[in-house]
Motif scaffolding. Sequence first.
Motif, PDB file in Angstrom:
ATOM      1  N   SER A  70       0.778  -1.168  -0.082  1.00 56.53           N
ATOM      2  CA  SER A  70      -0.043  -0.136   0.227  1.00 56.53           C
ATOM      3  C   SER A  70       0.799   1.236  -0.241  1.00 56.53           C
ATOM      4  N   LEU A  71      -0.017   2.288  -0.256  1.00 49.99           N
ATOM      5  CA  LEU A  71       1.052   3.518  -0.403  1.00 49.99           C
ATOM      6  C   LEU A  71       1.340   4.176   1.186  1.00 49.99           C
ATOM      7  N   PRO A  72       2.599   4.935   1.174  1.00 43.99           N
ATOM      8  CA  PRO A  72       3.067   5.032   2.322  1.00 43.99           C
ATOM      9  C   PRO A  72       2.183   6.278   2.919  1.00 43.99           C
ATOM     10  N   ALA A  73       2.214   6.320   4.234  1.00 44.39           N
ATOM     11  CA  ALA A  73       1.566   7.526   4.756  1.00 44.39           C
ATOM     12  C   ALA A  73       2.497   8.912   4.905  1.00 44.39           C
ATOM     13  N   ILE A  74       1.763   9.986   4.668  1.00 48.99           N
ATOM     14  CA  ILE A  74       2.354  11.204   4.413  1.00 48.99           C
ATOM     15  C   ILE A  74       2.171  12.223   5.406  1.00 48.99           C
ATOM     16  N   GLY A  75       1.438  11.729   6.422  1.00 49.45           N
ATOM     17  CA  GLY A  75       1.045  12.596   7.530  1.00 49.45           C
ATOM     18  C   GLY A  75      -0.283  11.991   8.388  1.00 49.45           C
ATOM     19  N   THR A  76      -0.557  12.665   9.096  1.00 53.43           N
ATOM     20  CA  THR A  76      -1.898  12.312  10.153  1.00 53.43           C
ATOM     21  C   THR A  76      -2.991  13.198   9.856  1.00 53.43           C
ATOM     22  N   CYS A  77      -4.260  12.844  10.281  1.00 53.93           N
ATOM     23  CA  CYS A  77      -5.279  13.981  10.150  1.00 53.93           C
ATOM     24  C   CYS A  77      -6.284  13.700  11.445  1.00 53.93           C
ATOM     25  N   LYS A  78      -7.002  14.687  11.860  1.00 52.52           N
ATOM     26  CA  LYS A  78      -7.864  14.462  13.123  1.00 52.52           C
ATOM     27  C   LYS A  78      -9.390  14.608  12.479  1.00 52.52           C
ATOM     28  N   ALA A  79     -10.358  13.846  12.784  1.00 50.98           N
ATOM     29  CA  ALA A  79     -11.596  14.152  12.153  1.00 50.98           C
ATOM     30  C   ALA A  79     -12.297  15.279  12.958  1.00 50.98           C
ATOM     31  N   LEU A  80     -12.784  16.407  12.432  1.00 49.95           N
ATOM     32  CA  LEU A  80     -13.360  17.377  12.941  1.00 49.95           C
ATOM     33  C   LEU A  80     -14.915  16.956  13.101  1.00 49.95           C
ATOM     34  N   TYR A  81     -15.409  16.378  12.304  1.00 56.75           N
ATOM     35  CA  TYR A  81     -16.900  16.123  12.042  1.00 56.75           C
ATOM     36  C   TYR A  81     -17.185  14.582  11.821  1.00 56.75           C
ATOM     37  N   THR A  82     -18.187  13.804  12.085  1.00 56.73           N
ATOM     38  CA  THR A  82     -18.654  12.614  11.732  1.00 56.73           C
ATOM     39  C   THR A  82     -18.990  12.443  10.282  1.00 56.73           C
ATOM     40  N   PHE A  83     -18.536  11.638   9.517  1.00 55.07           N
ATOM     41  CA  PHE A  83     -18.682  11.746   8.140  1.00 55.07           C
ATOM     42  C   PHE A  83     -19.156  10.171   7.630  1.00 55.07           C
ATOM     43  N   GLU A  84     -20.236  10.102   7.426  1.00 52.11           N
ATOM     44  CA  GLU A  84     -21.026   8.802   6.723  1.00 52.11           C
ATOM     45  C   GLU A  84     -20.282   8.419   5.316  1.00 52.11           C
ATOM     46  N   GLY A  85     -19.307   7.675   5.169  1.00 52.34           N
ATOM     47  CA  GLY A  85     -19.041   7.326   3.654  1.00 52.34           C
ATOM     48  C   GLY A  85     -19.923   6.582   3.134  1.00 52.34           C
ATOM     49  N   GLN A  86     -20.711   6.869   2.307  1.00 51.73           N
ATOM     50  CA  GLN A  86     -21.916   5.996   1.661  1.00 51.73           C
ATOM     51  C   GLN A  86     -21.660   5.744   0.150  1.00 51.73           C
ATOM     52  N   ASN A  87     -20.910   6.622  -0.511  1.00 51.91           N
ATOM     53  CA  ASN A  87     -20.523   6.440  -1.887  1.00 51.91           C
ATOM     54  C   ASN A  87     -19.096   5.494  -1.971  1.00 51.91           C
ATOM     55  N   GLU A  88     -19.153   4.949  -3.224  1.00 50.43           N
ATOM     56  CA  GLU A  88     -17.950   4.146  -3.460  1.00 50.43           C
ATOM     57  C   GLU A  88     -16.688   4.869  -3.593  1.00 50.43           C
ATOM     58  N   GLY A  89     -15.783   4.378  -2.895  1.00 51.80           N
ATOM     59  CA  GLY A  89     -14.464   5.089  -2.768  1.00 51.80           C
ATOM     60  C   GLY A  89     -14.155   5.857  -1.418  1.00 51.80           C
ATOM     61  N   THR A  90     -15.252   6.151  -0.722  1.00 50.42           N
ATOM     62  CA  THR A  90     -15.135   6.968   0.483  1.00 50.42           C
ATOM     63  C   THR A  90     -15.190   6.029   1.548  1.00 50.42           C
ATOM     64  N   ILE A  91     -14.776   6.770   2.986  1.00 49.97           N
ATOM     65  CA  ILE A  91     -14.645   5.912   4.207  1.00 49.97           C
ATOM     66  C   ILE A  91     -15.469   6.874   5.069  1.00 49.97           C
TER      67      ILE A  91
END
Length: 616
Positions: free
Chosen positions: A543-564
């Motif tokens: 898999s691709l290497p990580a280039i950093g980190t992130c913090k979720a500011l809001y809840t997101f429901e990934g319902q479309n193809e390719g989302t999480i």
Amino acid sequence: MSWGTELWDQFDNLEKHTQWGIDILEKYIKFVKERTEIELSYAKQLRNLSKKYQPKKNSKEEEEYRYTACKAFLSTLNETNDYAGQHEVISENMTSQITVELARYVQELKQERKSHFHDGRKAQQHIETCWKQLESSKRRFERDCKEADRAQQYFEKMDADINVTKADVEKARQQAQMRHQMAEDSKADYSSILQKFNHEQHEYYHTHIPNIFQKIQEMEERRIVRIGESVKTYAELDRQVIPIIGKCLDGIVKAAESIDPKNDSQLAIEAYKSGFEPPGDIEFEDYTQPMKRTVSDNSLSNSRGEGKSELKFGGKSKGKLWPFIKKNKLMSLLTSPHQPPPPPPASASPSAVPNGPQSPKQQKEPLSHRFNEFMTSKPKIHCFRSLKRGGATPEDFSNLPPEQRRKKLQQKVDELNKEIQKEMDQRDAITKMKDVYLKNPQMGDPASLDHKLAEVSQNIEKLRLEAQKFEAWLAEVEGRLPARSEQARRHSGMYDVQNPPAVNNCAQDRESPDGSYTEDQSQESEVKVLATDFDDEFDDEESLPAIGTCKALYTFEGQNEGTISVAEGETLYVIEEDKGDGWTRIRRSEDEEGYVPTSYVEVYLDKNAKGAKTYI
């Protein structure tokens, strides 16, 4: 055996019995009526069930019904619908032939029964009247006899008494004679009435009542016969539809027997065949020799020219080719979700800047950029990313694999030919009508058809030009397919076209990685990569290497193809920053990665990470 002789004294019981018979008949009518309602409800539910599973028109599901297994299922749905129709027939026939007929018969039966028992009551009243007359005459005769006997005794007493005058004796004698005469008259009247009563009573018990009871008996027997006939009809109405239901079931069995797995497998081949050839063997690359790495004969750069081998992007070769990568993995590497990212919730706003300070840009471009540029070097192949985002399908179906493109183009050519033939038939009909108008002016003005004729001719010309265009594309595709051209046209399983006119036609369809068009045709010759390096980016295991980190500011429901999907406050790894489309690619674990809206996360890029950028 007759009710008139056997049940001559059971008038009241017969009245109750016949009323019970009518009640039974009405109960049977109610039963049949409820049965018809059940049949209608069952038929309606069957029809709704069949309709529910019918394929929707102009949908992908309808296209799938080309397979024999799906056709068998569709036949089962249609036969079930016909099966429901037979239950509707049962309901209609039972209503018309049993419920309605018996309801009318019950009304007639009630009237007949009322008439017969009315006659019976009249006969009863008549015999009771005669009996009362007999009793009255009998009592009168008895009273007159007693009065005559007392008068006779008084006369004899007066006649024996010497002290009584002769006039008193004569008076007593006359009184006694009068009483005797009255008794004789009463006797004669009583005898006459008795004789008449006996006659009436005989008529009542041997003529009137038997006749009335016989009619009641016949009425009751007709009712019983009618119930029997109705029950038989009840069964026959069911039996009548059994052959048709049997045909429906036979149709389902026939549909099941028509399932052909070989045919379905062939249809799957026709539906999904890409037209690409399997990749060739990869030559051994000897790293023990102090010499420049030899480029494989099957690599893409070798097929385009030896002078471009220095454009190798670097990275360890895994010896894997992109056609073998899982579809969902490939699409997740190359595309962001179809829709634009949603705006952040109105309750709060992102407090962090998504793109902070980043490291200098490295030579190696992001994977999606390089793959899209590689795809633009082939004629009329649109950027996968733009297509995934909902871009319009190209007119020549160049977004499809060669075999599927050939099928679509052939289908389009056939449709255009049918439309041309239809317009030509219409033109011939108008021409014939014009000839008729010329020969018979009274039927119409020939000049009135000129406008219509010109319009049809113009439509034919347009359709012919359109057909020629698709036929040219079809001939171009057929010339490239493996069964119709040299094997040398394929290199390492990649479809490579070196037809200059086709490359020129691709200029208007070329897209840059971000979905915009580019005018620079020289990119086609410059973006030549080694197959081994290109395959390294599509390695399914790394898999691709990580280039950093992130913090979720809001809840997101990934319902479309390719989302999480992410939860508020969750920390994840960033593996690809926003390319300007509003999406950032993140990873939660090795098997869980996808896109989230950039505005939903706060990104912390690693300055030393691979692929990180620095904004000045």
